[in-house]
Motif scaffolding. Structure first.
Motif, PDB file in Angstrom:
ATOM      1  N   LEU A 120       0.834  -1.198   0.000  1.00 46.46           N
ATOM      2  CA  LEU A 120       0.000   0.000   0.000  1.00 46.46           C
ATOM      3  C   LEU A 120       0.875   1.256   0.000  1.00 46.46           C
ATOM      4  O   LEU A 120       1.856   1.346   0.736  1.00 46.46           O
ATOM      5  N   GLY A 121       0.511   2.211  -0.830  1.00 48.10           N
ATOM      6  CA  GLY A 121       1.241   3.471  -0.874  1.00 48.10           C
ATOM      7  C   GLY A 121       2.638   3.337  -1.416  1.00 48.10           C
ATOM      8  O   GLY A 121       3.560   3.998  -0.936  1.00 48.10           O
ATOM      9  N   SER A 122       2.810   2.515  -2.461  1.00 49.66           N
ATOM     10  CA  SER A 122       4.129   2.293  -3.038  1.00 49.66           C
ATOM     11  C   SER A 122       4.131   2.610  -4.525  1.00 49.66           C
ATOM     12  O   SER A 122       3.216   2.215  -5.259  1.00 49.66           O
ATOM     13  N   ALA A 123       5.204   3.279  -4.977  1.00 46.86           N
ATOM     14  CA  ALA A 123       5.364   3.617  -6.391  1.00 46.86           C
ATOM     15  C   ALA A 123       6.291   2.633  -7.098  1.00 46.86           C
ATOM     16  O   ALA A 123       6.771   2.922  -8.193  1.00 46.86           O
ATOM     17  N   MET A 124       6.527   1.472  -6.507  1.00 45.43           N
ATOM     18  CA  MET A 124       7.420   0.492  -7.114  1.00 45.43           C
ATOM     19  C   MET A 124       6.930   0.067  -8.490  1.00 45.43           C
ATOM     20  O   MET A 124       7.714  -0.122  -9.422  1.00 45.43           O
ATOM     21  N   HIS A 125       5.615  -0.090  -8.650  1.00 43.39           N
ATOM     22  CA  HIS A 125       5.044  -0.526  -9.916  1.00 43.39           C
ATOM     23  C   HIS A 125       4.181   0.599 -10.508  1.00 43.39           C
ATOM     24  O   HIS A 125       3.827   1.553  -9.834  1.00 43.39           O
ATOM     25  N   ARG A 126       3.867   0.439 -11.764  1.00 41.71           N
ATOM     26  CA  ARG A 126       2.973   1.383 -12.415  1.00 41.71           C
ATOM     27  C   ARG A 126       1.863   0.627 -13.118  1.00 41.71           C
ATOM     28  O   ARG A 126       2.160  -0.287 -13.890  1.00 41.71           O
ATOM     29  N   PRO A 127       0.594   0.931 -12.846  1.00 45.13           N
ATOM     30  CA  PRO A 127       0.147   2.004 -11.947  1.00 45.13           C
ATOM     31  C   PRO A 127       0.587   1.755 -10.509  1.00 45.13           C
ATOM     32  O   PRO A 127       0.764   0.615 -10.089  1.00 45.13           O
ATOM     33  N   HIS A 128       0.767   2.858  -9.790  1.00 45.59           N
ATOM     34  CA  HIS A 128       1.193   2.758  -8.411  1.00 45.59           C
ATOM     35  C   HIS A 128       0.128   2.072  -7.560  1.00 45.59           C
ATOM     36  O   HIS A 128      -1.063   2.063  -7.919  1.00 45.59           O
ATOM     37  N   THR A 129       0.563   1.524  -6.450  1.00 44.44           N
ATOM     38  CA  THR A 129      -0.373   0.925  -5.495  1.00 44.44           C
ATOM     39  C   THR A 129      -0.822   2.029  -4.550  1.00 44.44           C
ATOM     40  O   THR A 129      -0.033   2.518  -3.727  1.00 44.44           O
ATOM     41  N   GLN A 130      -2.067   2.441  -4.697  1.00 43.71           N
ATOM     42  CA  GLN A 130      -2.572   3.543  -3.881  1.00 43.71           C
ATOM     43  C   GLN A 130      -2.577   3.151  -2.406  1.00 43.71           C
ATOM     44  O   GLN A 130      -2.809   1.998  -2.036  1.00 43.71           O
TER      45      GLN A 130
END
Length: 346
Positions: A120-130
């Motif tokens: 949760l709340g990670s920009a590791m992947h795109r789309p980000h995990t809100q």
């Protein structure tokens, strides 16, 4: 005004230095998701990095993202498929979705090491995990753990970072009767202190640069040292050292503080690339160096220990701010000289 009638405010990172508190869409849950009315969310170091730098390590912010992965609240709509907790249940969220990439091996009993996982709340992947810093969010029902009766939702918001600390300490094995040193007495370091006492350490010693965290550590029952006192740190001869500052000097101090044959747990996330460390000392003392990343299956155990009071966290939460004032909360959390764990109240 009821929770359902209030505007669904969220905390959204748009770019480095661009944190906005404003309305976000109402959650539309999938069949296996519950809608949670969030009560409290803890500001983590990764949240601060997204706000200040637009990245947390290799996770680079490329689109607006709701922050937050340390949350507690109440289920207001159960998952349509019948899984997970019922409406009205008080819950804390386990933010990991483990996922392999089909080519990189990892131990099946250590889901935190799955290479394509989301958090949760990670920009590791795109789309980000809100993330979950909003008044109402849809979360997979499997993430939601019931909060023990009598445990406040404020304290339950510490479950995720407390599990990070618990997992890190357990990477050193059994600490009963041992001297444990904690390098860096920020929120995670404070929770390592709590976990060490829970696990039966004979003595806990904590280092930091600032008096506020050192004072909290003493309240937690730790002996404290100024992090600049190299001679005193060298004289510790700790059986187990947990490096929780995530700094290069902290890693050097952790090696220095370890007894011959001891264990150093690298819990604080170091910068990417090469990092200087006194490896000759680690070799000649036959130290065991153990990495620690997030956690595996300990979340329920930590909630139970918080619930029965054997994992003590008094004093670790230093500030609680309303979501409307979340930017001030982030600014406070970023100043380690005046704060420990800062919670956002939704």
């Amino acid at each position: 005004m009821t929770g359902a009638a209030r505007e669904n405010l969220g905390v959204v990172a748009h770019a480095a230095g661009d944190l906005r508190i404003g309305p976000v869409p109402e959650p539309v849950p999938a069949d296996d998701e519950a809608v949670v009315e969030v009560a409290f969310g803890g500001v983590c170091g990764s949240d601060l990095h997204y706000w200040k730098h637009g990245a947390a390590g290799a996770s680079i912010l490329r689109e607006p993202m709701i922050l937050g992965h340390e949350v507690s609240g109440r289920v207001i709509r159960a998952a349509a498929d019948g899984t997970g907790p019922t409406a009205g249940t008080r819950v804390a969220a386990h933010p990991l979705t483990p996922r392999g990439d089909g080519r990189t091996p990892y131990p099946a009993d250590r889901p935190n090491l799955a290479p394509a996982s989301t958090y949760l709340g990670s920009a590791m992947h795109r789309p980000h995990t809100q993330g979950a810093f909003a008044r109402r969010v849809a979360l997979p029902a499997r993430m939601l753990h019931g909060v023990p009766k009598g445990l406040s939702l404020e304290t339950a918001a510490l479950a995720e970072p407390a599990t990070v600390a618990w997992h890190g300490l357990e990477r050193a094995g059994d600490v009963r009767g041992k001297r444990v040193a904690v390098i860096g007495a920020g929120p995670i370091g404070q929770l390592v202190i709590a976990a060490a006492h829970h696990h039966g350490a004979a003595e806990v010693v904590a280092t930091d640069l600032f008096e506020v965290p050192l004072g909290i550590a003493r309240q937690q029952g730790a002996r404290t040292l100024d992090a600049r006192d190299d001679e005193a740190i060298e004289a510790l001869h700790a059986d187990v050292v947990v490096e929780s500052s995530g700094t290069v000097p902290g890693l050097a101090a952790a090696v220095s503080a370890a007894a011959r044959g001891g264990t150093v747990v690298m819990l604080g996330l170091q910068r990417a690339g090469g990092v200087e460390a006194p490896m000759a000392t680690a070799i000649t003392r036959e130290l065991t160096l153990a990495g620690s990343f997030r956690f595996a299956g300990e979340f329920g155990d930590v909630l139970a220990a918080l619930g029965d009071g054997t994992l003590r966290t008094e004093g670790i939460v230093t500030h609680v701010v309303p979501v409307e004032d979340a930017l001030r909360g982030f600014e406070t959390a970023a100043d380690a000289s005046v704060s420990s764990k800062v919670l956002i109240s939704f």
